[in-house]
Design a protein around this motif. Structure first.
Motif, PDB file in Angstrom:
ATOM      1  N   THR A   6       0.453  -1.204   0.019  1.00  0.00           N
ATOM      2  CA  THR A   6      -0.321  -0.545   0.528  1.00  0.00           C
ATOM      3  C   THR A   6       0.906   1.582   0.401  1.00  0.00           C
ATOM      4  OG1 THR A   6      -1.961  -1.612   1.538  1.00  0.00           O
ATOM      5  CG2 THR A   6      -1.371   1.286   0.753  1.00  0.00           C
ATOM      6  N   ILE A   7       1.852   1.330   0.477  1.00  0.00           N
ATOM      7  CA  ILE A   7       2.722   2.686   0.902  1.00  0.00           C
ATOM      8  C   ILE A   7       3.491   2.445  -0.418  1.00  0.00           C
ATOM      9  CG2 ILE A   7       4.932   2.984   2.056  1.00  0.00           C
ATOM     10  CD1 ILE A   7       4.068   2.371   4.792  1.00  0.00           C
ATOM     11  N   ASP A   8       4.052   1.240  -1.162  1.00  0.00           N
ATOM     12  CA  ASP A   8       4.810   1.632  -2.377  1.00  0.00           C
ATOM     13  C   ASP A   8       3.640   2.494  -3.541  1.00  0.00           C
ATOM     14  OD1 ASP A   8       6.982   1.045  -1.478  1.00  0.00           O
ATOM     15  OD2 ASP A   8       6.947  -1.167  -2.243  1.00  0.00           O
ATOM     16  N   ARG A   9       2.734   1.842  -3.619  1.00  0.00           N
ATOM     17  CA  ARG A   9       1.602   2.636  -4.762  1.00  0.00           C
ATOM     18  C   ARG A   9       1.508   3.854  -4.273  1.00  0.00           C
ATOM     19  NH1 ARG A   9      -3.259  -2.762  -4.968  1.00  0.00           N
ATOM     20  NH2 ARG A   9      -1.636  -3.945  -6.216  1.00  0.00           N
ATOM     21  N   TYR A  10       1.466   4.234  -3.195  1.00  0.00           N
ATOM     22  CA  TYR A  10       0.875   5.415  -2.723  1.00  0.00           C
ATOM     23  C   TYR A  10       2.270   6.305  -3.146  1.00  0.00           C
ATOM     24  CZ  TYR A  10       0.620   9.485  -0.267  1.00  0.00           C
ATOM     25  OH  TYR A  10       0.169  11.397  -0.045  1.00  0.00           O
ATOM     26  N   LEU A  11       3.696   5.708  -2.933  1.00  0.00           N
ATOM     27  CA  LEU A  11       4.980   7.219  -2.891  1.00  0.00           C
ATOM     28  C   LEU A  11       5.047   6.453  -4.840  1.00  0.00           C
ATOM     29  CD1 LEU A  11       7.686   5.245  -0.395  1.00  0.00           C
ATOM     30  CD2 LEU A  11       6.458   7.043  -1.051  1.00  0.00           C
ATOM     31  N   LYS A  12       4.307   5.712  -5.156  1.00  0.00           N
ATOM     32  CA  LYS A  12       4.587   5.605  -6.772  1.00  0.00           C
ATOM     33  C   LYS A  12       3.877   6.841  -7.334  1.00  0.00           C
ATOM     34  CE  LYS A  12       4.299   3.149 -10.534  1.00  0.00           C
ATOM     35  NZ  LYS A  12       4.433   1.617 -11.802  1.00  0.00           N
ATOM     36  N   ALA A  13       2.838   6.970  -6.843  1.00  0.00           N
ATOM     37  CA  ALA A  13       1.210   7.652  -7.615  1.00  0.00           C
ATOM     38  C   ALA A  13       1.450   9.080  -7.007  1.00  0.00           C
ATOM     39  CB  ALA A  13      -0.106   7.096  -7.011  1.00  0.00           C
ATOM     40  N   SER A  14       1.871   8.984  -5.790  1.00  0.00           N
ATOM     41  CA  SER A  14       2.602  10.639  -5.124  1.00  0.00           C
ATOM     42  C   SER A  14       3.535  11.174  -5.174  1.00  0.00           C
ATOM     43  CB  SER A  14       2.214  10.806  -3.921  1.00  0.00           C
ATOM     44  OG  SER A  14       3.245  10.515  -3.470  1.00  0.00           O
ATOM     45  N   GLY A  15       4.469  10.398  -5.973  1.00  0.00           N
ATOM     46  CA  GLY A  15       5.773  11.003  -5.996  1.00  0.00           C
ATOM     47  C   GLY A  15       6.766  11.499  -4.368  1.00  0.00           C
ATOM     48  N   VAL A  16       5.983  10.969  -3.603  1.00  0.00           N
ATOM     49  CA  VAL A  16       6.719  11.615  -2.284  1.00  0.00           C
ATOM     50  C   VAL A  16       7.661  10.422  -1.869  1.00  0.00           C
ATOM     51  CG1 VAL A  16       6.431  11.928   0.243  1.00  0.00           C
ATOM     52  CG2 VAL A  16       4.529  12.050  -1.611  1.00  0.00           C
ATOM     53  N   PRO A  17       9.055  11.303  -1.834  1.00  0.00           N
ATOM     54  CA  PRO A  17      10.144  10.021  -0.898  1.00  0.00           C
ATOM     55  C   PRO A  17      10.078   9.662  -0.301  1.00  0.00           C
ATOM     56  CG  PRO A  17      10.818  12.709  -1.597  1.00  0.00           C
ATOM     57  CD  PRO A  17       9.609  12.214  -1.725  1.00  0.00           C
ATOM     58  N   PRO A  18      10.434   8.165   0.621  1.00  0.00           N
ATOM     59  CA  PRO A  18       9.965   7.009   1.437  1.00  0.00           C
ATOM     60  C   PRO A  18      10.374   7.668   2.903  1.00  0.00           C
ATOM     61  CG  PRO A  18      10.943   6.329  -0.637  1.00  0.00           C
ATOM     62  CD  PRO A  18      11.283   7.328  -1.059  1.00  0.00           C
ATOM     63  N   THR A  19      11.440   8.891   3.103  1.00  0.00           N
ATOM     64  CA  THR A  19      12.094   9.437   3.882  1.00  0.00           C
ATOM     65  C   THR A  19      10.373  10.578   4.293  1.00  0.00           C
ATOM     66  OG1 THR A  19      13.414  11.126   3.041  1.00  0.00           O
ATOM     67  CG2 THR A  19      14.449   9.284   3.945  1.00  0.00           C
ATOM     68  N   ARG A  20      10.088  11.344   3.439  1.00  0.00           N
ATOM     69  CA  ARG A  20       9.989  12.335   3.945  1.00  0.00           C
ATOM     70  C   ARG A  20       8.165  11.740   3.989  1.00  0.00           C
ATOM     71  NH1 ARG A  20       8.860  16.991   5.372  1.00  0.00           N
ATOM     72  NH2 ARG A  20      10.192  17.162   4.318  1.00  0.00           N
ATOM     73  N   PHE A  21       7.662  10.828   3.385  1.00  0.00           N
ATOM     74  CA  PHE A  21       6.151   9.845   3.878  1.00  0.00           C
ATOM     75  C   PHE A  21       6.692  10.031   5.254  1.00  0.00           C
ATOM     76  CE2 PHE A  21       4.343   5.976   4.817  1.00  0.00           C
ATOM     77  CZ  PHE A  21       2.543   6.218   4.151  1.00  0.00           C
ATOM     78  N   GLY A  22       7.521   8.895   6.182  1.00  0.00           N
ATOM     79  CA  GLY A  22       7.596   8.708   7.140  1.00  0.00           C
ATOM     80  C   GLY A  22       7.824   9.281   7.683  1.00  0.00           C
ATOM     81  N   ARG A  23       8.781  10.187   7.876  1.00  0.00           N
ATOM     82  CA  ARG A  23       8.261  11.728   8.957  1.00  0.00           C
ATOM     83  C   ARG A  23       7.491  12.176   8.914  1.00  0.00           C
ATOM     84  NH1 ARG A  23      11.932  14.281   6.162  1.00  0.00           N
ATOM     85  NH2 ARG A  23      13.869  13.369   7.394  1.00  0.00           N
ATOM     86  N   ASP A  24       6.101  12.628   8.220  1.00  0.00           N
ATOM     87  CA  ASP A  24       5.166  12.985   7.529  1.00  0.00           C
ATOM     88  C   ASP A  24       3.672  11.845   8.561  1.00  0.00           C
ATOM     89  OD1 ASP A  24       6.365  15.091   6.138  1.00  0.00           O
ATOM     90  OD2 ASP A  24       5.198  14.509   4.080  1.00  0.00           O
ATOM     91  N   ALA A  25       4.212  10.775   7.977  1.00  0.00           N
ATOM     92  CA  ALA A  25       3.423   9.785   8.467  1.00  0.00           C
ATOM     93  C   ALA A  25       3.103   9.303   9.925  1.00  0.00           C
ATOM     94  CB  ALA A  25       3.122   8.951   7.196  1.00  0.00           C
ATOM     95  N   VAL A  26       4.497   8.320  10.124  1.00  0.00           N
ATOM     96  CA  VAL A  26       4.323   8.853  11.816  1.00  0.00           C
ATOM     97  C   VAL A  26       5.921   8.965  12.292  1.00  0.00           C
ATOM     98  CG1 VAL A  26       3.029   6.577  11.487  1.00  0.00           C
ATOM     99  CG2 VAL A  26       5.637   6.252  10.973  1.00  0.00           C
ATOM    100  N   ARG A  27       6.296  10.316  11.958  1.00  0.00           N
ATOM    101  CA  ARG A  27       7.579  10.621  12.705  1.00  0.00           C
ATOM    102  C   ARG A  27       8.941  10.165  12.478  1.00  0.00           C
ATOM    103  NH1 ARG A  27       4.606  13.895  17.266  1.00  0.00           N
ATOM    104  NH2 ARG A  27       3.911  15.240  15.933  1.00  0.00           N
ATOM    105  N   ASP A  28       9.135   8.815  11.423  1.00  0.00           N
ATOM    106  CA  ASP A  28       9.741   8.021  12.132  1.00  0.00           C
ATOM    107  C   ASP A  28      10.992   7.933   9.748  1.00  0.00           C
ATOM    108  OD1 ASP A  28      11.860   6.241  11.493  1.00  0.00           O
ATOM    109  OD2 ASP A  28      10.282   4.427  12.627  1.00  0.00           O
ATOM    110  N   PRO A  29      11.394   8.817   9.890  1.00  0.00           N
ATOM    111  CA  PRO A  29      12.045   9.003   8.558  1.00  0.00           C
ATOM    112  C   PRO A  29      12.888   7.349   7.828  1.00  0.00           C
ATOM    113  CG  PRO A  29      13.673  10.607   9.676  1.00  0.00           C
ATOM    114  CD  PRO A  29      12.467   9.790  10.297  1.00  0.00           C
TER     115      PRO A  29
END
Length: 62
Positions: A6-29
């Protein structure tokens, strides 16, 4: 569906880098990196990640 899929699909669709996603979602880059290496998230973390993605689905669909 597996959380990492689910995360990988979101990252691909949004173009958000994995570290930004983790930081924004759960404060864990390192979240995505750790999941890819076998980390097993708890139910609360999984729920937070899924809620984060659900809140932003409309932005990705644009």
């Amino acid at each position: 569906m597996h959380l990492l899929t689910t995360i990988d699909r979101y990252l691909k669709a949004s173009g958000v880098p994995p570290t930004r996603f983790g930081r924004d979602a759960v404060r864990d880059p390192r979240l995505v990196h750790d999941l890819r290496r076998g980390r097993q998230p708890g139910a609360r973390m999984s729920a937070r990640v899924l809620a984060y993605i659900a809140d932003r689905q409309s932005e990705v669909a644009r």
